[in-house]
Design a protein around this motif. Structure first.
Motif, PDB file in Angstrom:
ATOM      1  N   CYS A  91       0.821  -1.215   0.000  1.00  0.00           N
ATOM      2  CA  CYS A  91       0.000   0.000   0.000  1.00  0.00           C
ATOM      3  C   CYS A  91       0.855   1.265   0.000  1.00  0.00           C
ATOM      4  N   GLY A  92       2.062   1.169   0.523  1.00  0.00           N
ATOM      5  CA  GLY A  92       2.940   2.342   0.557  1.00  0.00           C
ATOM      6  C   GLY A  92       2.576   3.352   1.629  1.00  0.00           C
ATOM      7  N   ALA A  93       1.504   3.132   2.368  1.00  0.00           N
ATOM      8  CA  ALA A  93       1.015   4.151   3.301  1.00  0.00           C
ATOM      9  C   ALA A  93       0.920   3.671   4.746  1.00  0.00           C
ATOM     10  N   CYS A  94       0.867   2.366   4.964  1.00  0.00           N
ATOM     11  CA  CYS A  94       0.662   1.877   6.338  1.00  0.00           C
ATOM     12  C   CYS A  94       1.946   2.094   7.159  1.00  0.00           C
ATOM     13  N   CYS A  97       4.901  -0.024   5.848  1.00  0.00           N
ATOM     14  CA  CYS A  97       5.490   0.477   4.609  1.00  0.00           C
ATOM     15  C   CYS A  97       6.341   1.718   4.887  1.00  0.00           C
ATOM     16  N   CYS A 105       3.417  -5.223   5.304  1.00  0.00           N
ATOM     17  CA  CYS A 105       2.349  -4.301   4.872  1.00  0.00           C
ATOM     18  C   CYS A 105       0.960  -4.803   5.287  1.00  0.00           C
ATOM     19  N   ASP A 106       0.107  -3.853   5.718  1.00  0.00           N
ATOM     20  CA  ASP A 106      -1.264  -4.204   6.124  1.00  0.00           C
ATOM     21  C   ASP A 106      -2.152  -4.547   4.927  1.00  0.00           C
TER      22      ASP A 106
END
Ligand SMILES: [Zn+2]
Ligand SMILES: [Zn+2]
Length: 332
Positions: A91-94, A97, A105-106
């Motif tokens: 996701c690049g955002a959790c 990450c 990653c979630d």
């Protein structure tokens, strides 16, 4: 195109004909040149792991040739050879990450589980998660590097890398046969534990540089600094702890394991650790491929035509393989 899909209801692969996928956004369309068969594929087919995508195409050790690019892809060109590993997207955002731990990653998407994988003539992959492969390995021998090699490497690093002088490997299959060579190249003493009486695998381990090989009930010549568990057998956790010195670590490398039996606290006392290793990061992939480019690993791979994917899986399930099974399209 021809593809195999997982059917957990029957614990079998089913062969189907599908339209060639169209690469979107950052995706590449790949002609599959080889795809390794991993124990995780067995867990997907058998339903040991909850189904994520109906009728998914398994396979996450994909060596592919780029034949078309999505509108936002540009990292590779048509004709390039690329590798597609298990980590197919994040996701690049959790929090994981953002903390450089994208393996946790979630909202990940995994190749051959959340996304269709390489048990097919073609597949699409997000180029941002693809990895360049060392030239010295041909397609069949490069494929097992993409999971067996990579997960073994991450597990090895989690166990202290070269600092563990006496290393135990439990289950001597595709992952262990590669990490054995990595460890021997770093001057470590490798101890290989196999199924009871599996003399063939024990010989195989010795040929690859293991200083000792025996069955999982046998005592190694001395206590180990670290153990990597690749066999999905919970009983091996206390067995490995029992031969691990104070302060040592036992790393579980599989995505699925049978229940770990209760054991005496004395086995864990003395600052021994038990931990798992989950997935991989893109950095792991790049670091391992750089190492593989230097080391000239002997990759033991048995090619199967894509049409015989079910036989390859059956051989893996039966423990009939030294090294890795690799599917090759167009070789019927
Ligand atoms: Zn994430
Ligand atoms: Zn795998």
């Amino acid at each position: 195109m021809q593809a195999w899909i997982a059917d957990p209801a029957t614990r079998h692969l089913e062969r189907v004909s599908r339209a060639v996928p169209v690469p979107a956004a950052h995706e590449l369309l790949l002609r599959v040149r080889a795809c390794g068969v991993c124990r995780t594929d067995l867990h997907v087919v058998d339903g040991d792991l909850p189904a994520h995508r109906p009728a998914v195409v398994p396979g996450h050790e994909v060596v592919g040739e780029v034949v078309a690019l999505g509108p936002q892809a540009g990292r590779f060109r048509t004709g390039d050879r690329v590798g597609v590993p298990w980590l197919g997207g994040t996701c690049g955002a959790c929090e994981f990450c953002r903390a450089d731990r994208e393996n946790l990653c979630d909202r990940p998407s995994f190749t051959g589980y959340d996304r269709d994988g390489g048990f097919a003539d073609c597949c699409v992959a997000d180029e941002r998660y693809c990895v360049a492969l060392p030239d010295r390995y041909d397609d069949v021998h490069a494929a097992p590097l993409l999971c067996a090699g990579l997960i073994g490497f991450r597990a090895w690093r989690m166990a202290g890398g070269a600092s563990a002088r006496r290393l135990g490997l439990w289950g001597f299959g595709a992952a262990a046969h590669l990490v054995c060579q990595v460890a021997v190249a770093h001057g470590q003493e490798v101890h290989a534990f196999t199924r009871q009486g599996d003399a063939g695998s024990q010989d195989f381990a010795r040929r690859l540089g293991a200083c000792w090989a025996g069955s999982s009930g046998d005592a190694p010549p001395g206590p180990l600094d670290a153990s990597l568990l690749f066999a999905p057998v919970g009983e091996l956790v206390p067995a490995a702890l029992a031969v691990t010195r104070k302060g040592g670590v036992v790393v579980c490398g599989g995505i699925h394991m049978t229940r770990i039996p209760a054991f005496d606290y004395a086995l864990l006392w003395g600052e021994r650790q038990v931990r798992s290793v989950a997935n991989l990061t893109r950095r792991d992939a790049n670091d391992f491929m750089a190492l593989a480019a230097r080391l000239d690993l002997q990759v033991h791979a048995r090619p199967y035509p894509l049409e015989r994917a079910d036989a390859a899986l059956a051989d893996l399930r039966a423990g009939k393989l030294d090294g890795a099974a690799v599917l090759v399209p167009g070789q019927a």
